[in-house]
Design a protein around this motif. Sequence first.
Motif, PDB file in Angstrom:
ATOM      1  N   ARG A  13       0.844  -1.194   0.000  1.00 23.21           N
ATOM      2  CA  ARG A  13       0.000   0.000   0.000  1.00 23.21           C
ATOM      3  C   ARG A  13       0.876   1.241   0.000  1.00 23.21           C
ATOM      4  O   ARG A  13       1.905   1.285   0.641  1.00 23.21           O
ATOM      5  CB  ARG A  13      -0.894   0.025   1.228  1.00 23.21           C
ATOM      6  N   CYS A  15       0.414   5.658  -0.081  1.00 19.34           N
ATOM      7  CA  CYS A  15      -0.454   6.827  -0.066  1.00 19.34           C
ATOM      8  C   CYS A  15      -0.382   7.509  -1.424  1.00 19.34           C
ATOM      9  O   CYS A  15       0.693   7.626  -2.011  1.00 19.34           O
ATOM     10  CB  CYS A  15      -0.002   7.779   1.031  1.00 19.34           C
ATOM     11  N   ASP A  16      -1.536   7.925  -1.917  1.00 20.43           N
ATOM     12  CA  ASP A  16      -1.576   8.665  -3.171  1.00 20.43           C
ATOM     13  C   ASP A  16      -0.786   9.960  -3.003  1.00 20.43           C
ATOM     14  O   ASP A  16      -1.073  10.759  -2.113  1.00 20.43           O
ATOM     15  CB  ASP A  16      -3.039   8.961  -3.521  1.00 20.43           C
ATOM     16  N   ALA A  17       0.200  10.172  -3.828  1.00 14.70           N
ATOM     17  CA  ALA A  17       1.090  11.328  -3.689  1.00 14.70           C
ATOM     18  C   ALA A  17       0.349  12.649  -3.836  1.00 14.70           C
ATOM     19  O   ALA A  17       0.621  13.606  -3.111  1.00 14.70           O
ATOM     20  CB  ALA A  17       2.232  11.244  -4.704  1.00 14.70           C
ATOM     21  N   ALA A  18      -0.602  12.713  -4.770  1.00 10.91           N
ATOM     22  CA  ALA A  18      -1.349  13.956  -4.959  1.00 10.91           C
ATOM     23  C   ALA A  18      -2.215  14.251  -3.747  1.00 10.91           C
ATOM     24  O   ALA A  18      -2.319  15.402  -3.310  1.00 10.91           O
ATOM     25  CB  ALA A  18      -2.210  13.867  -6.219  1.00 10.91           C
ATOM     26  N   LEU A  19      -2.832  13.219  -3.177  1.00 15.24           N
ATOM     27  CA  LEU A  19      -3.653  13.410  -1.980  1.00 15.24           C
ATOM     28  C   LEU A  19      -2.796  13.866  -0.800  1.00 15.24           C
ATOM     29  O   LEU A  19      -3.191  14.753  -0.036  1.00 15.24           O
ATOM     30  CB  LEU A  19      -4.401  12.123  -1.631  1.00 15.24           C
ATOM     31  N   ARG A  21      -0.036  15.616  -1.003  1.00 15.39           N
ATOM     32  CA  ARG A  21       0.305  17.027  -1.240  1.00 15.39           C
ATOM     33  C   ARG A  21      -0.875  17.927  -0.907  1.00 15.39           C
ATOM     34  O   ARG A  21      -0.710  18.993  -0.315  1.00 15.39           O
ATOM     35  CB  ARG A  21       0.739  17.250  -2.691  1.00 15.39           C
TER      36      ARG A  21
END
Length: 113
Positions: A13, A15-19, A21
């Motif tokens: 898993r 974490c979504d990088a954009a989320l 940021r």
Amino acid sequence: MPRKRNVVAHEERACDAALARAFDFLGKRWNGVLLGTLMEGSASFSELRRAVAGISDSMLSERLSQLGAAGLVERVIDGGPPVAVSYTLTPAGAALLPALKELSAWAENNLPA
């Protein structure tokens, strides 16, 4: 005799990088609140200061500069007389409105007051 365990491989898993940021930026104290305050329309510095209880003038100035640098808030100067300065959401800032409204509704329903 020890039992054999079935090991199931799972994707790692991440974490979504954009989320990450987005929450890093919007999670800075006052940023999200200021954007939410500007949902109602443009406001002067003093109107924002009154609307956001507890924010100092220096912090408000710093946050407005950050929001401006990120392209979310625009500083508008009306030549007057008298000269007036207001802050308004840019199209990028306005694009956050649906998400901010959803977060607000979620908080109203799920977080104690």
